[in-house]
Motif scaffolding. Structure first.
Motif, PDB file in Angstrom:
ATOM      1  N   MET A 116       0.821  -1.208   0.000  1.00  0.00           N
ATOM      2  CA  MET A 116       0.000   0.000   0.000  1.00  0.00           C
ATOM      3  C   MET A 116       0.855   1.259   0.000  1.00  0.00           C
ATOM      4  N   ALA A 118       2.737   2.545  -2.286  1.00  0.00           N
ATOM      5  CA  ALA A 118       2.612   3.345  -3.503  1.00  0.00           C
ATOM      6  C   ALA A 118       1.399   4.253  -3.439  1.00  0.00           C
ATOM      7  N   GLN A 119       0.314   3.820  -2.706  1.00  0.00           N
ATOM      8  CA  GLN A 119      -0.919   4.626  -2.607  1.00  0.00           C
ATOM      9  C   GLN A 119      -0.785   5.722  -1.551  1.00  0.00           C
ATOM     10  N   TYR A 120      -0.183   5.369  -0.409  1.00  0.00           N
ATOM     11  CA  TYR A 120      -0.148   6.312   0.706  1.00  0.00           C
ATOM     12  C   TYR A 120       1.195   7.052   0.830  1.00  0.00           C
ATOM     13  N   PRO A 122       3.385   7.924  -2.366  1.00  0.00           N
ATOM     14  CA  PRO A 122       3.772   7.785  -3.776  1.00  0.00           C
ATOM     15  C   PRO A 122       5.205   8.289  -4.059  1.00  0.00           C
ATOM     16  N   TYR A 173      -2.705   6.003   6.546  1.00  0.00           N
ATOM     17  CA  TYR A 173      -3.745   4.995   6.292  1.00  0.00           C
ATOM     18  C   TYR A 173      -4.741   4.943   7.454  1.00  0.00           C
TER      19      TYR A 173
END
Length: 308
Positions: A116, A118-120, A122, A173
């Motif tokens: 995760m 890469a999402q939180y 970048p 997150y």
């Protein structure tokens, strides 16, 4: 001693006077009875009409009051329903946002993993690459390229940065999860508030309608009772007036008959007096013929008319 003529005249006049007096009494009784009867006949319709008007007025007032209360209850219920609907419209964005957030909580509740990042985070790879290159250039500038110390430093830097970046991404997150949970709770609270408002509004409108209908029903019942009682009382009063007039008329008729009977008795008494006078005059004449000198032309007049 009364004469024959005075006896006859007195008897006729006395009998006539008795009959005239009886006729006048009869006429008076008849007029009085008729007057009372006419008075009762004139008053009774007004009594019944007044009662009917009073009953109609009370019934109309009850109907007006009942309609007004029912209308007010309906208006109050409609107003409460509209207010609840407006409140639901105001809360709709919160309910929509809460529903959306609740749908995302399933995925947000999963444990945070490196996949995760890469999402939180970048920029993690870029920042890691830039830091490593900077550290390598610094080592090259110091003539330490390829040394074991340099490799350990680069490895430590990479691990430290990865740990820090992972912790920051994990916190982000978790913050997102908390944000979604807060939105979901807000939506739930808004939905609960809207639902309770709708239920309370329905209960209020129902109670108001029932209260209005009950008031209107009670007002109608009371008005009907009042009208019925007023009508009964009026009819009782009219009947009482009619009976009183009938009793009075009957008494006047009895009085008139009694007056006629008394007149007849009075006339009979006068006729008896007259006959008695005639008989006495006849006896006088007869007795005069038996006295000295007997009957003669000269004593007929005095014997009949009472003159010497």
């Amino acid at each position: 001693m009364p004469s024959l003529v005075t006896s006859v005249i007195g008897g006729i006049q006395g009998a006539s006077a008795s009959h005239n007096a009886a006729d006048e009494l009869t006429k008076g009784y008849t007029q009085a009875g008729q007057t009372v009867t006419d008075a009762a006949a004139g008053v009774n319709p007004d009594i019944l009409k007044t009662s009917a008007d009073a009953g109609a007025g009370v019934t109309g007032a009850a109907q007006t009051a009942g309609t007004g209360v029912t209308g007010a209850a309906s208006t109050a219920g409609t107003g409460a329903t509209t207010a609840a609907s407006d409140l639901s419209t105001m809360l709709n964005p919160y309910m929509t946002a809460g529903a959306t957030a609740a749908g995302q909580l399933t995925d947000a509740a999963k444990p945070f993993t490196a996949s995760m990042m890469a999402q939180y985070s970048p920029a993690y790879q870029f920042q890691l690459q830039q830091g490593t290159q900077a550290a390598a250039r610094a080592a090259a500038a110091g003539g330490m390229t390829g040394s074991g110390g340099t490799m350990k430093s680069l490895d430590r830097y990479t691990q430290d940065y990865a740990g820090t970046a992972f912790g920051n991404a994990s916190n982000l997150y978790n913050q997102n999860f908390n944000r979604l949970a807060t939105l979901a709770n807000m939506g739930q609270s808004a939905s609960t508030t809207a639902g309770q408002a709708g239920i309370q509004t329905a209960e209020y409108a129902g109670n108001a309608g029932m209260a209005g209908a009950e008031y209107a029903g009670n007002a109608g019942i009371d008005a009907a009772k009042y009208s019925g009682t007023a009508n009964i009382n009026a009819r009782n009063l009219a009947s009482s007036n009619t009976l009183s007039a009938a009793n009075y008329l009957a008494n006047t008729q009895i009085g008139a008959r009694q007056a006629q009977a008394q007149g007849d008795l009075g006339a009979a008494g006068q006729w008896n007096n007259m006959l008695g006078g005639i008989g006495q005059a006849a006896n006088t004449v007869a007795m005069a013929g038996m006295g000295p000198g007997g009957w003669s032309t000269s004593n007929i007049g005095p014997n009949l008319w009472g003159r010497g």
